[in-house]
Design a protein around this motif. Structure first.
Motif, short mmCIF file in Angstrom:
data_model
loop_
_atom_site.label_atom_id
_atom_site.label_comp_id
_atom_site.label_asym_id
_atom_site.label_seq_id
_atom_site.Cartn_x
_atom_site.Cartn_y
_atom_site.Cartn_z
N LYS A 115 0.83 -1.22 0.00
CA LYS A 115 0.00 0.00 0.00
C LYS A 115 0.85 1.26 0.00
O LYS A 115 0.44 2.30 -0.50
CB LYS A 115 -0.87 0.05 1.27
CG LYS A 115 -2.12 -0.77 1.22
CD LYS A 115 -2.89 -0.54 2.54
CE LYS A 115 -3.80 -1.70 2.85
NZ LYS A 115 -4.31 -1.64 4.24
N LEU A 116 2.02 1.20 0.63
CA LEU A 116 2.79 2.43 0.89
C LEU A 116 4.06 2.57 0.08
O LEU A 116 4.64 3.65 0.03
CB LEU A 116 3.13 2.50 2.40
CG LEU A 116 1.93 2.62 3.34
CD1 LEU A 116 2.40 2.67 4.79
CD2 LEU A 116 1.10 3.87 3.03
N ILE A 117 4.53 1.50 -0.56
CA ILE A 117 5.88 1.54 -1.12
C ILE A 117 5.97 2.26 -2.47
O ILE A 117 7.06 2.61 -2.92
CB ILE A 117 6.48 0.11 -1.18
CG1 ILE A 117 8.00 0.16 -1.34
CG2 ILE A 117 5.83 -0.70 -2.28
CD1 ILE A 117 8.72 -1.15 -1.07
N GLU A 118 4.85 2.50 -3.12
CA GLU A 118 4.83 3.28 -4.38
C GLU A 118 5.68 2.63 -5.46
O GLU A 118 6.40 3.32 -6.20
CB GLU A 118 5.32 4.72 -4.13
CG GLU A 118 4.51 5.47 -3.09
CD GLU A 118 5.13 6.80 -2.69
OE1 GLU A 118 6.33 7.02 -2.96
OE2 GLU A 118 4.41 7.63 -2.11
N MET A 119 5.63 1.31 -5.54
CA MET A 119 6.37 0.58 -6.58
C MET A 119 5.50 -0.57 -7.08
O MET A 119 4.61 -1.00 -6.36
CB MET A 119 7.65 -0.03 -5.98
CG MET A 119 8.76 0.95 -5.71
SD MET A 119 10.19 0.07 -5.04
CE MET A 119 11.28 1.45 -4.77
N PRO A 120 5.79 -1.09 -8.28
CA PRO A 120 5.06 -2.27 -8.75
C PRO A 120 5.20 -3.44 -7.77
O PRO A 120 6.23 -3.58 -7.11
CB PRO A 120 5.74 -2.60 -10.08
CG PRO A 120 6.40 -1.34 -10.51
CD PRO A 120 6.77 -0.60 -9.25
N ASN A 121 4.14 -4.26 -7.67
CA ASN A 121 4.12 -5.41 -6.77
C ASN A 121 4.56 -6.65 -7.55
O ASN A 121 3.86 -7.10 -8.45
CB ASN A 121 2.71 -5.57 -6.22
CG ASN A 121 2.64 -6.64 -5.13
OD1 ASN A 121 3.55 -7.45 -4.99
ND2 ASN A 121 1.57 -6.62 -4.36
N ARG A 122 5.71 -7.20 -7.18
CA ARG A 122 6.24 -8.38 -7.88
C ARG A 122 5.81 -9.68 -7.23
O ARG A 122 6.20 -10.78 -7.69
CB ARG A 122 7.77 -8.30 -7.92
CG ARG A 122 8.27 -7.14 -8.78
CD ARG A 122 9.76 -6.89 -8.56
NE ARG A 122 10.57 -8.09 -8.79
CZ ARG A 122 11.08 -8.45 -9.97
NH1 ARG A 122 10.86 -7.71 -11.04
NH2 ARG A 122 11.82 -9.53 -10.09
N GLY A 123 5.05 -9.59 -6.16
CA GLY A 123 4.43 -10.79 -5.62
C GLY A 123 5.08 -11.38 -4.38
O GLY A 123 6.08 -10.89 -3.88
N LYS A 124 4.41 -12.45 -3.89
CA LYS A 124 4.81 -13.16 -2.68
C LYS A 124 5.58 -14.41 -3.10
O LYS A 124 5.04 -15.25 -3.81
CB LYS A 124 3.57 -13.52 -1.87
CG LYS A 124 2.83 -12.28 -1.37
CD LYS A 124 1.56 -12.64 -0.62
CE LYS A 124 0.39 -12.75 -1.58
NZ LYS A 124 -0.91 -12.83 -0.86
N LYS A 125 6.84 -14.52 -2.64
CA LYS A 125 7.71 -15.58 -3.14
C LYS A 125 8.26 -16.44 -2.01
O LYS A 125 8.09 -16.12 -0.83
CB LYS A 125 8.85 -14.95 -3.95
CG LYS A 125 8.32 -14.07 -5.09
CD LYS A 125 9.39 -13.56 -6.01
CE LYS A 125 8.75 -12.79 -7.17
NZ LYS A 125 9.71 -12.34 -8.16
N LYS A 126 8.90 -17.55 -2.40
CA LYS A 126 9.54 -18.45 -1.43
C LYS A 126 10.96 -18.73 -1.89
O LYS A 126 11.23 -18.78 -3.09
CB LYS A 126 8.76 -19.77 -1.35
CG LYS A 126 7.35 -19.62 -0.80
CD LYS A 126 6.61 -20.95 -0.77
CE LYS A 126 5.19 -20.74 -0.30
NZ LYS A 126 4.41 -22.02 -0.31
N ALA A 127 11.86 -18.91 -0.92
CA ALA A 127 13.25 -19.23 -1.25
C ALA A 127 13.90 -19.91 -0.06
O ALA A 127 13.40 -19.82 1.08
CB ALA A 127 14.03 -17.97 -1.62
#
Ligand SMILES: [Zn+2]
Length: 265
Positions: A115-127
């Protein structure tokens, strides 16, 4: 108290990613320090430990060993990305299912940062990152934009943006792991000044006073309260937001022959 471990990525001899005149280790520390300050200053049940508070070299093993020994409830690792992308993403460990508690906590925090970061959302990932694998508690890692992407890097140079990203982390932690804001004083205007015209130990006497007041043009009602096991019947002739109005009512009552006083509720 909820123990939150904040881990600014890299530091010391390990600069992390570089780009646009920035070092990852400096940006992660700037965000992490803001997150710590907000948690400590604004929440009554948050206690924070950081993997580093300055430009020290700290190995990955030192970080996770420290968090495990402290008994943290949550591990938040803060990083900046590189490699030609644009936007925000975050990670939990690869072995965790989407229905795990950690995944649910991550979903909440991911939403608040997005909501606040003002950047495209690249998603929820795992590593299979060390800090996600070797920690005994819930853990997540955030990648807050790309240091080698000009428009992302420009934001990293703004104190306002660093504040917003930190606020996103804090809002997410508040919702996800049950942090409680410091109690705030009630807003002004919620105080009421009540005019009491007699306090009686029997209902009959209070009823009689209500009748006497009515005869002289004052509306009143009986408020029953108990103090030290004794019940009192208080005759109330008005509740006012302004003390001046309550004072005026007391004067009118005295002129009419009634003793009156003000209580604040
Ligand atoms: Zn990193």
């Amino acid at each position: 108290m909820v123990k939150i471990y904040i881990d600014p990525g890299h530091g010391g001899t390990d600069s992390g990613a570089l780009g646009n005149g920035l070092k990852e280790k400096d940006v992660t520390l700037a965000i992490a320090t803001r997150v710590r300050n907000m948690l400590v200053n604004e929440y009554s049940n948050a206690t924070v430990r950081m993997s580093r508070t300055g430009d020290q070299t700290v190995s990955l093993t030192q970080r996770t060993t420290d968090a495990n020994a402290w008994g943290a409830a949550f591990y938040m690792s803060i990083h900046i990305n590189a490699g030609g992308g644009n936007g925000y993403e975050d990670y939990i460990h690869s072995n965790l299912s989407d229905s795990s508690t950690t995944a649910q906590v991550r979903n909440t925090i991911h939403a608040e940062i997005s909501k606040l970061i003002e950047m495209p959302n690249r998603g929820k990932k795992k590593a299979d990152f060390h800090v996600l694998r070797e920690t005994n508690m819930q853990a997540m890692l955030t990648e807050n934009g790309f240091i080698d992407f000009a428009s992302n890097a420009a934001k990293m140079k703004s104190s306002d943006w660093l504040d917003k990203v930190a606020r996103g982390h804090v809002n997410g932690l508040e919702k996800a792991i049950g942090l409680k804001k410091n109690s705030t004083p009630p807003p002004s205007g919620s105080t009421l000044y009540r005019v009491v015209t007699g306090s009686f130990s029997t209902r009959n006497n209070a009823d009689q006073r209500v009748a006497e007041l009515k005869a002289k043009g004052f509306d009143s009602f009986i408020d029953i309260f108990t103090q030290s096991g004794v019940t009192y019947y208080r005759v109330i002739t008005g509740s006012f937001k302004d003390k001046a109005n309550a004072d005026e009512q007391v004067n009118d009552l005295k002129k009419a022959g009634f003793d009156a006083f003000i209580i604040v509720v």
